[in-house]
Write a protein that holds these residues in place. Structure first.
Motif, mmCIF file in Angstrom:
data_model
loop_
_atom_site.group_PDB
_atom_site.id
_atom_site.type_symbol
_atom_site.label_atom_id
_atom_site.label_comp_id
_atom_site.label_asym_id
_atom_site.label_seq_id
_atom_site.Cartn_x
_atom_site.Cartn_y
_atom_site.Cartn_z
ATOM 1 N N VAL A 154 1.062 -1.133 -0.109
ATOM 2 C CA VAL A 154 0.127 0.406 0.053
ATOM 3 C C VAL A 154 0.606 1.048 -0.003
ATOM 4 O O VAL A 154 2.052 0.888 -0.071
ATOM 5 C CB VAL A 154 -1.386 0.038 1.345
ATOM 6 N N LEU A 155 0.174 2.529 -0.233
ATOM 7 C CA LEU A 155 0.348 3.571 -0.185
ATOM 8 C C LEU A 155 0.126 4.991 -0.284
ATOM 9 O O LEU A 155 -1.020 4.909 -1.058
ATOM 10 C CB LEU A 155 1.896 3.693 -1.979
ATOM 11 N N ILE A 156 0.051 6.348 0.437
ATOM 12 C CA ILE A 156 -0.156 7.619 0.199
ATOM 13 C C ILE A 156 0.917 7.968 -0.103
ATOM 14 O O ILE A 156 1.564 8.419 0.726
ATOM 15 C CB ILE A 156 -1.542 7.934 1.519
ATOM 16 N N ALA A 157 0.097 9.036 -1.561
ATOM 17 C CA ALA A 157 0.784 10.621 -1.400
ATOM 18 C C ALA A 157 -0.016 10.599 -1.590
ATOM 19 O O ALA A 157 -1.162 11.317 -1.518
ATOM 20 C CB ALA A 157 1.350 9.370 -3.310
ATOM 21 N N VAL A 158 1.136 11.895 -0.892
ATOM 22 C CA VAL A 158 0.312 13.769 -0.551
ATOM 23 C C VAL A 158 0.580 14.630 -1.831
ATOM 24 O O VAL A 158 2.640 14.938 -0.822
ATOM 25 C CB VAL A 158 0.321 13.735 1.098
ATOM 26 N N ARG A 159 0.196 15.955 -1.962
ATOM 27 C CA ARG A 159 1.130 16.721 -2.578
ATOM 28 C C ARG A 159 1.932 16.944 -1.436
ATOM 29 O O ARG A 159 1.564 17.349 -0.009
ATOM 30 C CB ARG A 159 0.267 17.609 -3.036
ATOM 31 N N ASP A 160 3.569 17.524 -1.674
ATOM 32 C CA ASP A 160 4.079 18.279 -0.916
ATOM 33 C C ASP A 160 4.408 19.966 -0.541
ATOM 34 O O ASP A 160 5.263 19.839 0.568
ATOM 35 C CB ASP A 160 5.450 17.958 -2.211
ATOM 36 N N HIS A 161 3.257 20.236 -0.756
ATOM 37 C CA HIS A 161 3.172 21.290 0.107
ATOM 38 C C HIS A 161 1.653 21.120 1.391
ATOM 39 O O HIS A 161 2.094 22.272 1.675
ATOM 40 C CB HIS A 161 1.951 22.543 -0.706
ATOM 41 N N LEU A 162 1.944 20.358 1.078
ATOM 42 C CA LEU A 162 1.368 19.916 2.223
ATOM 43 C C LEU A 162 1.749 19.078 3.600
ATOM 44 O O LEU A 162 2.701 18.257 3.587
ATOM 45 C CB LEU A 162 0.040 18.378 2.071
ATOM 46 N N GLN A 163 1.252 19.124 4.846
ATOM 47 C CA GLN A 163 2.613 19.122 6.279
ATOM 48 C C GLN A 163 1.863 17.519 6.825
ATOM 49 O O GLN A 163 0.237 17.275 6.915
ATOM 50 C CB GLN A 163 2.197 19.798 6.982
ATOM 51 N N CYS A 164 1.946 16.796 6.529
ATOM 52 C CA CYS A 164 1.953 15.187 7.149
ATOM 53 C C CYS A 164 3.206 14.341 7.419
ATOM 54 O O CYS A 164 3.867 14.279 7.488
ATOM 55 C CB CYS A 164 0.922 14.340 6.259
ATOM 56 N N THR A 165 2.384 13.389 8.822
ATOM 57 C CA THR A 165 3.607 12.588 9.690
ATOM 58 C C THR A 165 2.940 10.829 9.689
ATOM 59 O O THR A 165 1.643 11.189 8.921
ATOM 60 C CB THR A 165 4.450 13.074 10.720
ATOM 61 N N GLU A 166 3.827 9.938 9.553
ATOM 62 C CA GLU A 166 2.871 9.206 9.421
ATOM 63 C C GLU A 166 2.433 8.254 10.717
ATOM 64 O O GLU A 166 2.884 9.543 12.227
ATOM 65 C CB GLU A 166 4.417 7.598 9.656
ATOM 66 N N VAL A 167 1.457 7.843 11.457
ATOM 67 C CA VAL A 167 1.118 7.972 13.036
ATOM 68 C C VAL A 167 1.148 6.277 13.026
ATOM 69 O O VAL A 167 0.697 4.885 12.975
ATOM 70 C CB VAL A 167 -0.209 8.207 12.460
ATOM 71 N N PRO A 168 2.762 5.871 13.751
ATOM 72 C CA PRO A 168 2.961 4.743 13.752
ATOM 73 C C PRO A 168 2.197 3.676 14.850
ATOM 74 O O PRO A 168 1.879 2.703 15.356
ATOM 75 C CB PRO A 168 4.298 4.498 14.152
ATOM 76 N N GLU A 169 1.481 4.830 16.303
ATOM 77 C CA GLU A 169 1.071 4.162 17.336
ATOM 78 C C GLU A 169 -0.215 3.450 16.346
ATOM 79 O O GLU A 169 -1.159 3.080 16.974
ATOM 80 C CB GLU A 169 0.461 5.587 18.339
ATOM 81 N N LEU A 170 -1.438 3.495 15.447
ATOM 82 C CA LEU A 170 -2.716 3.254 14.852
ATOM 83 C C LEU A 170 -2.316 1.877 14.199
ATOM 84 O O LEU A 170 -2.929 1.234 13.514
ATOM 85 C CB LEU A 170 -3.280 4.313 14.380
ATOM 86 N N ASP A 171 -1.365 1.943 13.573
ATOM 87 C CA ASP A 171 -0.279 0.501 13.032
ATOM 88 C C ASP A 171 -0.755 -0.893 13.707
ATOM 89 O O ASP A 171 -0.010 -0.926 14.480
ATOM 90 C CB ASP A 171 0.970 0.975 12.016
ATOM 91 N N PRO A 172 -1.325 -1.753 13.544
ATOM 92 C CA PRO A 172 -1.712 -2.747 13.765
ATOM 93 C C PRO A 172 -1.192 -3.897 13.198
ATOM 94 O O PRO A 172 -1.156 -5.462 13.583
ATOM 95 C CB PRO A 172 -3.086 -3.325 13.310
ATOM 96 N N GLY A 173 -0.235 -3.268 12.111
ATOM 97 C CA GLY A 173 0.162 -4.245 11.155
ATOM 98 C C GLY A 173 -0.163 -5.087 9.684
ATOM 99 O O GLY A 173 -1.000 -3.886 9.818
#
Length: 197
Positions: free
Chosen positions: A64-83
């Protein structure tokens, strides 16, 4: 917002660039990327996006992937990752609110383990206060009729279908895709608790 089942992103840079040029999305949710760590994102995805990937490990396919326009501010959220093939990002909106984005690939309609991981992560995300959620991906629930909110005739894996729909009710999520995405089935879904976005 664009939800794409790539069925291999590698080797399709022109198709992907054309799709992005014609639709101009700020966010792309992608499933079945069929990538591995040896494939650089720049080999298939054009500039102008930050691409977050979760490649399948141990065997080919998936991813899977999520691509976000580079002018938008985003970060990964590992605490929601269930594997598994689930990836979460937190996007900061113009009004400084957090919008949580998730992409999911559930590879088979009989995959109980993937549904259990999805259940765990969606309940955890929905329990966060004042959280806007958008979840997209290939969830493979072919026996559900989203228009009538009932099982289709001659359904398969009925218990899993019902568990998924119960999960949506329990977490306050709406499924907003109204057209079939593969044949007569709506397998690629978009779930949200903020359909007016």
């Amino acid at each position: 917002l664009l939800n794409v089942n790539f069925q291999s992103a590698s080797g399709k840079p022109a198709e992907i660039a054309n799709m992005l040029q014609s639709t101009k999305p700020d966010v792309v949710f992608g499933t079945e990327t069929w990538l591995n760590p040896d494939i650089n994102t720049s080999e298939f995805f054009p500039d102008g996006f930050n691409v977050f990937r979760k490649d399948r490990t141990g065997k080919s396919g998936g991813g899977v992937l999520i691509a976000v326009r580079d002018h938008l501010q985003c970060t990964e959220v590992p605490e929601l990752d269930p594997g598994g093939e689930i990836l979460w990002l937190k996007l900061l909106t113009r009004n400084q609110r957090s919008l949580y984005l998730c992409v999911v690939y559930r590879p088979d309609s009989s995959d109980k383990a993937a549904l259990e991981k999805l259940d765990m992560t969606l309940r955890r995300a929905a329990a966060m206060k004042n959280t806007q959620l958008i979840i997209a991906g290939d969830l493979n629930f072919p026996s559900w009729n989203w228009e009538t909110m009932t099982l289709k005739p001659n359904p398969v894996h009925t218990t899993l279908h019902q568990q998924f729909v119960d999960l949506l009710y329990d977490t306050g999520l709406d499924q907003i895709v109204q057209e079939p995405t593969r044949g007569e089935n709506t397998l690629d879904l978009v779930l949200t608790n903020c359909p007016s976005l």
